[in-house]
Design an enzyme around this catalytic site. Structure first.
Site, PDB file in Angstrom:
ATOM      1  N   PRO A 237      10.244  25.361  53.179  1.00 22.69           N
ATOM      2  CA  PRO A 237       9.646  26.481  52.743  1.00 22.69           C
ATOM      3  C   PRO A 237       8.096  26.109  52.760  1.00 22.69           C
ATOM      4  O   PRO A 237       7.639  25.410  51.757  1.00 22.69           O
ATOM      5  CB  PRO A 237      10.262  26.843  51.385  1.00 22.69           C
ATOM      6  CG  PRO A 237      11.480  25.966  51.188  1.00 22.69           C
ATOM      7  CD  PRO A 237      11.168  24.757  52.297  1.00 22.69           C
ATOM      8  N   GLU A 238       7.469  26.705  53.798  1.00 27.92           N
ATOM      9  CA  GLU A 238       5.986  26.865  53.361  1.00 27.92           C
ATOM     10  C   GLU A 238       5.578  28.293  53.249  1.00 27.92           C
ATOM     11  O   GLU A 238       6.298  28.976  53.209  1.00 27.92           O
ATOM     12  CB  GLU A 238       5.077  26.042  54.399  1.00 27.92           C
ATOM     13  CG  GLU A 238       5.728  24.586  54.694  1.00 27.92           C
ATOM     14  CD  GLU A 238       4.812  23.510  55.276  1.00 27.92           C
ATOM     15  OE1 GLU A 238       3.831  23.847  55.472  1.00 27.92           O
ATOM     16  OE2 GLU A 238       5.491  22.589  55.930  1.00 27.92           O
TER      17      GLU A 238
ATOM     18  N   ASN B  54       4.071  20.445  53.514  1.00 24.97           N
ATOM     19  CA  ASN B  54       3.657  19.047  54.122  1.00 24.97           C
ATOM     20  C   ASN B  54       3.949  19.295  55.660  1.00 24.97           C
ATOM     21  O   ASN B  54       3.256  18.552  56.450  1.00 24.97           O
ATOM     22  CB  ASN B  54       5.049  18.180  53.569  1.00 24.97           C
ATOM     23  CG  ASN B  54       4.371  16.733  53.616  1.00 24.97           C
ATOM     24  OD1 ASN B  54       3.133  16.392  53.790  1.00 24.97           O
ATOM     25  ND2 ASN B  54       5.334  15.776  53.708  1.00 24.97           N
TER      26      ASN B  54
ATOM     27  N   ARG C 180       4.369  12.652  48.202  1.00 29.95           N
ATOM     28  CA  ARG C 180       4.973  13.018  49.577  1.00 29.95           C
ATOM     29  C   ARG C 180       4.694  12.069  50.518  1.00 29.95           C
ATOM     30  O   ARG C 180       4.048  11.008  50.481  1.00 29.95           O
ATOM     31  CB  ARG C 180       4.353  14.395  49.955  1.00 29.95           C
ATOM     32  CG  ARG C 180       4.306  15.499  48.940  1.00 29.95           C
ATOM     33  CD  ARG C 180       5.651  16.103  48.472  1.00 29.95           C
ATOM     34  NE  ARG C 180       6.110  17.032  49.639  1.00 29.95           N
ATOM     35  CZ  ARG C 180       5.558  18.198  49.733  1.00 29.95           C
ATOM     36  NH1 ARG C 180       4.849  18.795  49.091  1.00 29.95           N
ATOM     37  NH2 ARG C 180       6.275  18.988  50.894  1.00 29.95           N
TER      38      ARG C 180
ATOM     39  N   LYS D 185       3.132  30.080  48.184  1.00 28.60           N
ATOM     40  CA  LYS D 185       4.494  29.969  48.081  1.00 28.60           C
ATOM     41  C   LYS D 185       5.502  30.481  47.129  1.00 28.60           C
ATOM     42  O   LYS D 185       6.457  30.123  46.785  1.00 28.60           O
ATOM     43  CB  LYS D 185       4.882  28.318  48.069  1.00 28.60           C
ATOM     44  CG  LYS D 185       3.936  27.684  49.239  1.00 28.60           C
ATOM     45  CD  LYS D 185       4.690  26.069  49.643  1.00 28.60           C
ATOM     46  CE  LYS D 185       3.759  25.355  48.945  1.00 28.60           C
ATOM     47  NZ  LYS D 185       4.017  23.776  49.229  1.00 28.60           N
TER      48      LYS D 185
END
Ligand SMILES: [Zn+2]
Length: 269
Positions: free
Chosen positions: A2-3, A169, A250, A51
């Site tokens: 989910p971006e 990411n 990340r 987001k």
């Protein structure tokens, strides 16, 4: 993953399913909303901010409220027709069910759920930088916020939603590859920051309206990214094996040849 574009799509799905509809029953399965009952409330609209998802409703007394949720890594909303089998995720991940005469919206593994007066939305999203997919997208302000901390590494700065809202990411890795910038480059050393920000916006915008995220233009499985998820596979430009390393909390993917390394990166540090 989910971006911003996925969240934008999700907001649109919810809007089409529920906007203008009266809620006939609600079932919240999170402690902070366990006693909340939206029966009789009307859905005004569904929107995204970076987001974050904002489902705006009118209470029976017409007071405007906002149901906030965040997908993080694993959340999802699905809309079903009444009577349709729910196929989204296992039932134990359901956090909320909203029923209307024409649709059932089911939220899975949602985070940061909160119901606030719409006038107080800013307490939840006011910290965000310019929204890449927002009507008020302000690239100059995003560049200003990024440049405000020139020592920060660009791979972390792009994910900091206080700088610009919507990059996750996948797009972070892809944008840096396309611009030939090492994820470990300090922001102050990135050439043409406005060009990088503009590319991030174009990538997210290009992926609105579909669920397959692609930075290459291809929607074929295994061909949608240049570097993201492609550890040890050959770079699509130079053939060098794509690398994967931890960067903060990340992982990041990059091509060590197309994205020349900086002091402090894992191989030269
Ligand atoms: Zn390469």
């Amino acid at each position: 993953m989910p971006e911003g574009d996925t969240v934008w799509n999700t907001a649109r799905v919810l809007h089409r399913a529920l906007a203008g509809a009266r809620i006939t029953s609600s079932d919240f399965r999170v402690p902070q909303l366990a006693t909340t009952d939206l029966t009789g409330w009307t859905v005004r609209e569904s929107a995204s901010r970076g987001k974050h998802l904002l489902l705006r409703l009118d209470a029976p007394d017409n007071a405007p409220w906002t149901l906030h949720s965040h997908l993080r890594m694993d959340g999802a909303w699905r809309a079903y027709a009444p009577g349709e089998r729910w196929t989204g995720r296992p039932a134990h991940l359901i956090r909320v069910v909203l029923r209307s005469p024409g649709a059932v919206a089911v939220g899975y593994h949602l985070h940061e759920m909160a119901l606030v007066p719409t006038a107080e939305e800013n307490q939840l999203v006011g910290h965000l930088g310019p929204d890449l997919l927002g009507a008020d997208w302000d690239p100059a302000e995003a560049v200003r916020r990024l440049a405000d901390d020139p020592e920060q590494i660009i791979g972390a700065a792009l994910l900091d939603q206080r700088n610009l809202a919507g990059v996750g990411n996948l797009y972070k890795c892809e944008v840096l590859f396309l611009r030939g910038v090492s994820p470990w480059a300090p922001v102050g050393a990135v050439p043409d920051l406005p060009g990088l920000v503009a590319l991030a916006q174009r990538l997210l915008a290009a992926n609105r309206g579909r669920w397959t995220q692609s930075s290459t233009g291809s929607l074929h499985r295994g061909q949608t990214t240049y570097v993201y998820g492609r550890r040890a596979q050959p770079c699509r430009r130079c053939g060098t094996a794509i690398r994967k390393e931890e960067l903060g909390e990340r992982v990041t993917y990059w091509c060590p040849v197309c994205q020349p390394e900086q002091p402090g990166s894992p191989t030269t540090g």
